[in-house]
Scaffold this motif. Structure first.
Motif, mmCIF file in Angstrom:
data_model
loop_
_atom_site.group_PDB
_atom_site.id
_atom_site.type_symbol
_atom_site.label_atom_id
_atom_site.label_comp_id
_atom_site.label_asym_id
_atom_site.label_seq_id
_atom_site.Cartn_x
_atom_site.Cartn_y
_atom_site.Cartn_z
ATOM 1 N N SER A 14 0.828 -1.206 0.000
ATOM 2 C CA SER A 14 0.000 0.000 0.000
ATOM 3 C C SER A 14 0.857 1.248 0.000
ATOM 4 O O SER A 14 0.565 2.209 -0.704
ATOM 5 C CB SER A 14 -0.916 0.023 1.223
ATOM 6 N N GLU A 20 -2.214 7.955 -5.051
ATOM 7 C CA GLU A 20 -3.532 7.735 -5.629
ATOM 8 C C GLU A 20 -4.521 8.764 -5.091
ATOM 9 O O GLU A 20 -4.486 9.126 -3.930
ATOM 10 C CB GLU A 20 -4.015 6.313 -5.320
ATOM 11 N N ASP A 22 -8.386 9.969 -4.196
ATOM 12 C CA ASP A 22 -9.394 9.243 -3.445
ATOM 13 C C ASP A 22 -10.024 8.196 -4.347
ATOM 14 O O ASP A 22 -10.503 8.515 -5.440
ATOM 15 C CB ASP A 22 -10.487 10.205 -2.941
ATOM 16 N N LEU A 23 -9.976 6.974 -3.896
ATOM 17 C CA LEU A 23 -10.532 5.886 -4.692
ATOM 18 C C LEU A 23 -12.012 5.726 -4.393
ATOM 19 O O LEU A 23 -12.460 5.946 -3.266
ATOM 20 C CB LEU A 23 -9.796 4.581 -4.377
ATOM 21 N N PRO A 25 -15.307 3.366 -3.787
ATOM 22 C CA PRO A 25 -15.390 2.132 -3.002
ATOM 23 C C PRO A 25 -15.035 0.864 -3.795
ATOM 24 O O PRO A 25 -14.312 0.005 -3.285
ATOM 25 C CB PRO A 25 -16.844 2.103 -2.518
ATOM 26 N N GLN A 27 -13.050 0.621 -6.300
ATOM 27 C CA GLN A 27 -11.610 0.649 -6.552
ATOM 28 C C GLN A 27 -10.836 0.263 -5.287
ATOM 29 O O GLN A 27 -9.847 -0.461 -5.361
ATOM 30 C CB GLN A 27 -11.179 2.027 -7.048
ATOM 31 N N GLU A 28 -11.317 0.746 -4.131
ATOM 32 C CA GLU A 28 -10.674 0.381 -2.865
ATOM 33 C C GLU A 28 -10.758 -1.124 -2.628
ATOM 34 O O GLU A 28 -9.781 -1.750 -2.216
ATOM 35 C CB GLU A 28 -11.322 1.127 -1.704
ATOM 36 N N GLU A 29 -11.934 -1.693 -2.876
ATOM 37 C CA GLU A 29 -12.107 -3.141 -2.708
ATOM 38 C C GLU A 29 -11.208 -3.907 -3.674
ATOM 39 O O GLU A 29 -10.572 -4.887 -3.294
ATOM 40 C CB GLU A 29 -13.559 -3.544 -2.945
ATOM 41 N N LYS A 31 -8.440 -2.909 -5.036
ATOM 42 C CA LYS A 31 -7.046 -2.719 -4.628
ATOM 43 C C LYS A 31 -6.685 -3.663 -3.487
ATOM 44 O O LYS A 31 -5.645 -4.329 -3.518
ATOM 45 C CB LYS A 31 -6.811 -1.267 -4.213
ATOM 46 N N GLN A 60 -6.752 4.265 -9.366
ATOM 47 C CA GLN A 60 -7.657 5.350 -9.741
ATOM 48 C C GLN A 60 -8.105 5.183 -11.199
ATOM 49 O O GLN A 60 -9.117 5.747 -11.602
ATOM 50 C CB GLN A 60 -7.022 6.729 -9.499
#
Length: 159
Positions: A14, A20, A22-23, A25, A27-29, A31, A60
């Protein structure tokens, strides 16, 4: 694998990612899933090659609809495995340890297949490069033989 080691690997991955924005949700999952899925392959590469590689990504630019139903992390894992398998050859292991300092698996900038190149591997190899120590793979759903193509591009770049 201990939970502390997994946490350390995920934290390291990470911290090494490109700055990056702000991703979203999804995209966060994606990642988090990607980092977990590629951790073992990355650990194996570093052990086999004597490197301290981390995977840089550009989540992103990840579009869930483009990768629906596809294990997108397996594309990057195949590139990592290409590096690992090349390290089975002592001369390449030594060269990789010196000349490959980072690894990027990107969702952006994928080059389309060259219409003049009728080989099955051309589009994949066109999206793998070694520049200034960074092995970059621009991931495309239509890419094939990623592990072998990574090895081929690295062999050429290191010779």
């Amino acid at each position: 694998m201990s939970s502390k080691l997994v946490f350390a690997v995920v934290t390291l991955l990470s911290m090494s990612a490109f700055a990056e924005e702000d991703l979203k949700p999804a995209q966060e999952e994606a990642k988090a899933s990607f980092e977990e899925a590629t951790a073992e392959a990355l650990k194996a590469a570093n052990e086999k090659c004597g490197t301290k590689l981390a995977v840089k990504t550009d989540f992103q630019n990840f579009k869930p609809e483009d990768w629906s139903g596809t294990s997108f992390s397996s594309y990057c894992e195949a590139a990592i495995n290409g590096v690992t398998s090349l390290c089975e050859r002592p001369a390449y292991k030594k060269s990789i340890a010196k000349k490959v300092t980072s690894l990027s698996c990107l969702f952006s900038g994928v080059k389309p297949a060259d219409k003049k190149d009728t080989s099955v591997n051309g589009a994949t190899q066109a999206n793998i490069s070694l520049d200034k120590g960074t092995l970059t793979y621009r991931m495309g759903k239509d890419h094939t033989n990623i592990e072998d193509n990574t090895k081929a591009v690295l062999e050429k770049a290191l010779n």
